[in-house]
Design a protein around this motif. Structure first.
Motif: not given
Lengths: 237, 165, 178, 538
Positions: A167-173, A178, A181-185, A193
C-alpha cells in the motif's frame, strides 16, 4: 451445492454463465469486445473508468459491465451507437485531462489508452486540453512515475494494496486535482513502504509508470498472472 | 511534537490525540475523528503527527495522506494569526460575496486557502456555513457578520484587521 | 480525362516529418500526381496561397497569430481541410509548452543556460500564442490523420480516398503517436 | 421504572415553568447573531428589577424569520419582537403586562407565519434545545414510549409505509420501503445513520433542526432503530456546524443519562447507542455510499450500487440511512398516526417540507409548508416578495443538483414529481430566489465550479467532464463562445449525466440543462455572431 447456470443474451446471442459472474466476464468468455481501463483480472473492480458501460433491456440507466452481475433472462447490449459515442467521449476526456504525447511516450505502440482510441476510431480529441502542470518523479532507482500520462485508473493503488500488500500508493486530493501519491507525498525513492516489486509498473495501462532506461516505445508491460497471485494469496500459501 | 514514529511525543496535545484513538480502540476507522483532533490541537495536520497517527492506527501512510487531502476541512499548513472566512454558498454568491472575495484577493494579495507571507491573515473560502438567510456572510476569526453590503463589509474587514493584533 | 484536383500542403509548427512521409510514398507520388496538381507547398515554389484549392493538407500545430491568420485564409480557400499528423491533430510536441505557456518556454530556452548574455531575442522571434493548439480549435477540419508521422501508406490511402470523392469516414491504419 | 421517571421529570419541569408569569424566549440559533448579548442584557434587567421569580428568560432554537432576527418571543401572548438589540432589554421588561413595545413588534398576522404549517418545526423556537425536560413537557418521547410499549416493529414499519413519508434528503425514496428492506436484511449488527452532512450551498434546514430540536432527531432515530433492529447509530454531521454538534452531544449525553439511549431503553429490550461522526468538508459525502466510506475513516468515494446500503452498508452490514428531516418527522407520524399525517400534502408527496428560503427575497429564513403549495405562494405570501423593486426571474431548488423554475411557471406546486418534470429536484430544501438582475450563465457557472471542486475524482466523466463543462461555461461568461461550444456543452451534459458513477455526477449537469431549457436565449446572447472564426480564440 453447485453454482446455478444462468442464461442471458448479449447483443442478441444467447449465452450462459455462472451465477455470481459479471457481464464483463461472460461477455469476454463469449468473444464480445467491451473496452476497459480500470478493470484488471485479479484486482477488485473499481467501476470507475466507465468505459464498460452496457445497456440492459428494461433499464433506462447504463450499467458498468465489470461489476454488474448477470441475471437469468437478462438482455445486454454491448455496442449500440449510443454506447460507442459515450465510450469515445470518455477516452477523449482522458486524453484531454493530462499531457498525453504518444509520440514521445515509452509505451508508444503498446499502450492501452492509445490502442483503445484506435479501436474506437478516435482520430482527434474534441475537448480542449486542460494542460495541467504535473511532476515526474524519477527518485526511485529503477522506476519512474510520470503523472502527465496517468489516467487515475488506480490499478497501481490496488495491486500494491491487494496483491503486494505494501500500500505504497494511494490518491491525494480530489476531483480533477486527484493525483497518485506515495506514502506522505514522499518521493518514490524515499518511500519506506515500497518493496520495489514493480507490479504497479506492469499493471499501469499507460506510460505513467515505467522502468528507467527505457526510451520511446521501448517499455513493454508484462502480464503478471494476477489471478494466479491472488489465488495463492487467498489460500494463504 | 512527535519527531518520528519511534520516539513518540508526550506533550499534552499528543495526549489528546491518543485519547481520541483510544476511544475508538485504535481502529482504522478512527482516522477521520483523529485527524479532527489533530487539526483542533495543532491547528493543522503536522506531517510528523500524521506519521505517528498512521503508525498507531496501523494505516498505510499513503491512505492517511489520501484522506487528509480529500477533505476541505483539513489543512496541511499552519494557519495565520487571523482567519477570514468568506462564505461562497449560493445565497451569499447571489448577494455579492463574489465581489467581496475579489476585493479581499486584490487588497491582501491572497487566494483562498493561502496565508499571507507575514503569517498575519489566512483566507478561507467556505462552501456554505448554513447562515444563508443572513447572506452575504463572512466570519472574522469566527465572528459572523451578515446582511451587509459590499461597502460595509469591506469596511468591517479593514477595521477588523486594523484592530486585530 | 477528368480535371485534376488542386492540392496544397502547409507546414506550421511541426518538424516537417509529415511532409517527409508524403515524399516517402516514392513512386506512388506519380500515381497521385496523375490526379492532383500541387498548387502550393513547401515542396514547390509558389509564394501566394491560391484562391481555389480542393484539398489542403496542414502539418503542424497553430502557434502564433500569423499561423492563425494563415489557417483561416487557407480554410476559406479550401474545399477540404486535412489535419496531417499529430501536431495538427492534437498539438503533440509543440503543445508540451502549453503546461507553462509560451513566455516560460522562451525563458527556459534562452535564459536558463550558460550563455554569455542570456536574453530572449526580441526582434527576430515571431510573436507566439500562449498555447500551441490543433487546427480544429480554430476552424472546421474535414479529415484527421493522426500519427507522428503518419506512414506513407496511410497518406497514400487517405489521398486516394479523397481523390475518389470519399469524404465520409476513411479507415486509416494509424493512431496517435504511430 | 424509567417510564415513571420520565413522567416525574415532566411533571416537575411543568411545575417549574408554571412558576413564572412571563417567559421570554430568545432565539439562540446561528441565524440570530448577537443573541448572547441580548440574553445577558435581559437577564441583568430582570435581576436589577428583582423580577427573577416572575420572569424566566430562555434561549430557544430558530424561530424561522432570520431576516428579522434577532427574534424574541414573550409568552403568554406570543408577542414577537424583531431586530432586538441589548439596549431594548429595559423597554421589553418594562412593558411586560402592559402595552407591548410597538416599534419592535412583529405582527402575528404576517403571512410568513400564518401560511406555514409547522410539524417538524413545531417546537423549533419554542423550547430550549439543550433541555430534555423542555422537550418532554412539549410532548417529546411520547412517540418512542408508544412505539416501545404499544407497537411491534412490524406495526411501526406498516405505520411509516402507510403514512407515505418519503426521504427528505433529496431523492424522495419511500421511507417505509427502505426501513422494511433493512428490517428484512440478513446480517448483524445492523447500523443506522443520520445523514446530517448538509452540503447544498444555500440550504440550512438540517443545521436549524439540529440546533433547535436535537432530541426529536434522536427520538426519530431510536424509533427507527427499534423498527429495523439496529443497535448502533451514527450521526454524520458537518464540522462546519459547531453549534449543532455541541447541542447534539449534549442531547445524546442527556438521553443516555435518562435511559432514552443506551442499554435497555426505558426498560424495554431495545439497546441503541448513538455516536457523532464529524464530516470534514466534502459535498460528495452526502451520497450514502460515500458517507459510509467516510464513517469508515476513508476517502469519501462512492461505490456503485447495488448492493444498496440497506443490504450491505457500514462495515458490510445492513444499514439504514435517512436524512435529519426524515427522522425528525417520525415522532409526529407515530403519535398522530399515518392517516393524520398522510392528509397533509398531495397524493404522492405527503406531509410537510421544510425549506430554507433565501436569495433576493424579503423574508429570508426557514419555513415549513404542506407539499403541493404553489411556488408563488411561498415566494410572494410567505416570502413577502422581492425587495427593492426587483422582478423575479427564477427560483432555484435542489442546489447544485437541481434546477431553476422560471417566473412563468411559478404556479407549479412543490412536489417531488412536479419539480422533476421541470428538470429540477426537491433536493434537501434549499430555495433560492433569483431576481432579474442576475445572469443565469453566471449562476450555472457558479454551480458547475462547485461540482468540479466537489467531484471526488473517482470516475472519468464527472472528474474531467465537470472541469470541461466549467471551462466551456467560462467561455460563455466571457462572451467568447461559438455555436459549436453550445453543442459541445449539451453533449457533455448528456455524457456526464448518463455515465457518471454516483448521484453527484449524474445530477451535476442539471443546473445547466435546466437553464438551457428555460433561459436558452441568455446562452445564445453569449455566442459570437462572427461566423468567419477570425475572432474565435480558444
Amino acid at each position: 451445492m453447485t453454482t446455478p447456470i444462468l442464461t442471458l443474451t448479449i447483443d442478441g446471442k444467447e449465452v450462459s454463465g455462472l451465477a455470481g459472474e459479471t457481464i464483463l466476464q461472460v461477455a469476454r468468455e463469449n468473444g464480445f469486445f467491451i473496452p476497459t481501463l480500470c478493470w484488471l483480472d485479479g484486482l477488485t473492480s473499481a467501476g470507475s473508468c466507465r468505459l464498460c458501460m452496457v445497456e440492459i433491456k428494461g433499464s433506462a440507466a447504463l450499467h458498468p459491465a465489470c461489476i454488474t452481475l448477470i441475471q437469468e433472462g437478462m438482455a445486454v447490449t454491448t455496442s449500440s451507437e449510443r454506447l460507442l459515442r459515450y465510450r469515445r467521449a470518455i477516452i477523449e476526456l482522458l486524453f484531454s485531462e493530462r499531457n498525453h504525447v504518444c509520440a514521445v511516450c515509452v509505451v508508444n505502440g503498446h499502450c492501452e489508452l492509445q490502442t483503445l482510441a484506435q479501436q474506437l476510431g478516435i482520430d482527434h480529441i474534441s475537448f480542449p486540453g486542460l494542460y495541467p502542470d504535473l511532476p515526474v518523479d524519477a527518485s526511485h532507482p529503477r522506476f519512474v512515475i510520470d503523472h502527465n500520462r496517468c489516467i487515475l485508473c488506480t490499478r497501481c493503488v490496488r495491486v500494491c494494496g491487494e496483491i503486494e500488500g505494501a500500500h505504497t500508493w494511494d490518491v491525494k486530493n480530489r476531483g480533477v486535482r486527484s493525483q497518485i501519491v506515495a506514502d506522505f507525498d514522499t518521493p518514490w525513492g524515499d518511500s519506506t513502504t515500497c518493496t520495489g516489486c514493480g507490479k504497479c509498473v506492469h499493471v499501469c495501462p499507460t506510460g505513467a509508470l515505467f522502468e528507467k532506461g527505457k526510451s520511446v516505445a521501448e517499455m513493454f508491460k508484462k502480464p503478471l498472472g494476477l489471478p494466479y497471485l491472488k489465488a495463492i494469496r487467498d489460500l494463504g500459501v | 511534537m512527535p519527531a518520528d514514529t519511534q520516539q513518540k511525543p508526550v506533550d499534552r496535545r499528543w495526549q489528546r490525540i491518543i485519547q481520541t484513538m483510544l476511544r475508538h480502540n485504535n481502529q482504522s476507522d478512527a482516522l477521520i475523528e483523529t485527524l479532527h483532533t489533530v487539526q483542533e490541537t495543532y491547528g493543522y495536520l503536522d506531517p510528523a503527527v500524521l506519521a505517528a497517527v498512521a503508525d498507531r492506527l496501523g494505516i498505510p501512510p499513503a491512505r492517511v495522506f489520501g484522506v487528509a487531502t480529500f477533505y476541505n476541512h483539513f489543512s496541511l499548513k499552519p494557519k495565520g494569526d487571523h482567519t477570514l472566512v468568506i462564505c461562497t454558498g449560493t445565497a451569499c454568491h447571489v448577494r455579492g460575496n463574489d465581489q467581496i472575495l475579489a476585493w479581499v484577493k486584490e487588497q491582501y494579495h491572497l487566494t483562498p486557502g493561502q496565508t499571507s507571507a507575514d503569517n498575519r491573515l489566512s483566507l478561507v473560502e467556505a462552501r456554505c456555513v448554513g447562515a444563508c438567510a443572513l447572506a452575504p456572510v463572512i466570519l472574522c476569526d469566527g465572528v459572523l457578520t451578515g446582511k451587509k453590503g459590499y461597502k460595509e463589509t469591506t469596511a468591517i474587514i479593514e477595521e477588523w484587521l486594523g484592530h486585530a493584533s | 480525362m477528368m480535371e485534376k484536383l488542386r492540392l496544397a500542403t502547409l507546414w506550421f509548427d511541426g518538424c516537417s516529418g509529415c511532409h517527409m512521409s508524403l515524399l516517402d510514398t516514392d513512386e506512388r507520388l506519380l500515381e497521385l500526381t496523375a490526379f492532383l496538381d500541387i498548387v502550393y507547398s513547401p515542396l514547390v515554389d509558389v509564394k501566394e496561397f491560391p484562391d481555389k484549392v480542393d484539398i489542403t493538407c496542414v502539418e503542424g500545430a497553430i502557434s502564433s497569430p500569423e499561423d492563425e491568420r494563415m489557417l483561416v485564409r487557407v480554410r476559406n480557400s479550401s474545399r477540404l481541410l486535412v489535419a496531417l499528423g499529430d501536431c495538427a491533430v492534437t498539438g503533440n510536441i509543440p503543445a508540451m509548452r502549453n503546461i507553462e505557456g509560451a513566455p516560460a518556454m522562451l525563458r527556459s530556452i534562452y535564459t536558463s543556460g550558460n550563455g554569455l548574455q542570456p536574453q530572449i531575442p526580441a526582434l527576430d522571434l515571431p510573436a507566439l500564442n500562449d498555447k500551441a493548439l490543433p487546427l480544429h480549435r480554430f476552424v472546421p477540419v474535414d479529415l484527421f490523420i493522426p500519427g507522428c508521422p503518419p506512414g506513407a501508406d496511410t497518406l497514400f490511402t487517405a489521398l486516394t480516398a479523397l481523390i475518389h470523392g470519399n469524404t465520409g469516414h476513411i479507415a486509416l491504419p494509424t493512431c496517435f503517436g504511430a | 421504572m424509567p417510564r415513571e421517571k420520565i413522567d416525574r421529570i415532566t411533571a416537575e419541569h411543568r411545575w417549574f415553568l408554571d412558576q413564572f408569569n412571563y417567559h421570554i424566549l430568545v432565539c439562540a440559533g446561528l441565524g440570530c447573531p448577537g443573541n448572547d448579548d441580548i440574553l445577558r442584557a435581559l437577564g441583568q434587567t430582570v435581576r436589577n428589577r428583582q423580577l427573577t421569580d416572575e420572569v424566566l428568560i430562555r434561549k430557544v432554537g430558530c424561530m424561522g424569520l432570520c431576516s428579522a432576527g434577532p427574534l424574541v418571543l414573550i409568552r403568554p401572548g406570543d408577542l414577537m419582537y424583531q431586530k432586538v438589540q441589548p439596549e431594548d432589554a429595559e423597554e421589553i421588561i418594562a412593558s411586560l403586562g402592559k402595552k407591548p413595545v410597538e416599534r419592535l413588534l412583529l405582527s402575528p398576522d404576517l403571512a410568513f407565519f400564518t401560511r406555514q404549517h409547522k410539524n417538524v418545526l413545531r417546537l423549533s423556537g419554542r423550547i430550549d434545545p439543550e433541555s430534555l425536560p423542555d422537550y418532554l413537557v412539549a410532548g417529546g418521547y411520547q412517540a418512542l414510549l408508544q412505539a416501545l410499549f404499544a407497537m411491534q416493529p412490524t406495526d411501526i414499519l406498516r405505520c411509516i409505509q402507510e403514512s407515505g413519508l418519503r426521504g427528505r434528503g433529496g431523492a424522495g425514496y419511500p421511507t417505509g420501503l427502505k426501513w422494511s428492506t433493512v428490517a428484512r436484511a440478513q446480517g448483524s449488527p445492523k447500523y443506522l445513520i443520520c445523514n446530517a452532512d448538509e452540503g447544498d450551498p444555500g440550504a440550512f434546514m438540517d443545521r436549524s433542526l439540529l440546533e433547535s430540536t436535537p432530541y426529536a432527531i434522536l427520538e426519530g432515530m431510536t424509533v427507527a432503530a427499534y423498527a429495523v433492529g439496529a443497535s448502533e447509530g451514527f450521526i454524520y454531521v458537518r464540522a462546519e456546524y459547531p453549534l449543532a454538534v455541541q447541542r447534539l452531544k449534549r442531547a445524546i449525553r442527556d438521553a443516555e443519562q435518562n435511559n432514552l439511549l443506551g442499554h435497555s431503553i426505558c426498560g424495554s429490550n431495545l439497546n441503541f447507542r448513538v455516536q457523532i461522526r464529524l464530516g470534514a468538508g466534502a459535498f460528495v459525502c452526502g451520497e450514502e455510499t460515500a458517507l459510509i466510506r467516510s464513517i469508515e475513516g476513508r476517502r469519501g468515494l462512492p461505490r456503485p450500487r447495488p448492493p444498496y446500503p440497506a443490504e450491505k452498508g457500514l462495515r458490510g452490514r445492513p444499514t439504514l440511512i435517512n436524512n435529519v428531516e426524515t427522522y425528525a418527522n417520525i415522532p409526529s407520524v407515530i403519535t398522530n398516526g399515518p392517516e393524520w399525517w398522510a392528509r397533509l400534502g398531495t397524493d404522492k408527496s405527503r406531509g410537510t417540507k421544510v425549506f430554507a428560503l433565501t436569495g433576493t427575497i424579503r423574508n429570508t429564513g426557514l419555513i415549513e409548508v404542506p407539499m403541493g403549495m404553489p411556488l408563488r405562494e411561498i415566494v410572494y405570501d410567505i416570502g413577502g416578495g422581492l425587495p427593492g423593486g426587483h422582478a423575479l426571474k427564477a427560483v432555484q431548488t435542489g442546489g447544485p443538483s437541481g434546477g431553476c423554475i422560471p417566473a412563468a411557471l411559478l404556479d407549479t406546486p412543490v412536489t417531488y414529481e412536479s419539480l422533476n418534470e421541470l428538470g429540477s429536484i426537491m433536493g434537501s430544501g434549499g430555495m433560492i430566489v433569483i431576481d432579474d438582475s442576475a445572469s443565469m450563465v453566471d449562476i450555472v457557472t457558479y454551480f458547475m465550479a462547485f461540482c468540479r471542486d466537489e467531484s471526488c475524482g473517482k470516475c472519468t466523466p464527472c472528474r474531467v467532464g465537470t472541469a470541461q463543462i466549467h471551462n466551456l461555461l467560462t467561455k460563455f461568461q466571457n462572451r467568447k463562445a461559438t455555436m459549436a461550444d453550445l453543442e459541445m456543452l449539451e453533449w457533455l451534459c448528456d455524457l456526464v449525466r448518463n455515465t457518471s458513477l454516483c448521484g453527484l455526477g449524474q445530477s451535476a449537469p442539471n443546473p445547466v440543462l435546466s437553464a438551457l431549457r428555460f433561459f436558452r436565449q441568455e446562452f445564445l446572447d453569449c455566442i459570437l455572431t462572427d461566423q468567419n472564426h477570425e475572432e474565435v480564440r480558444p
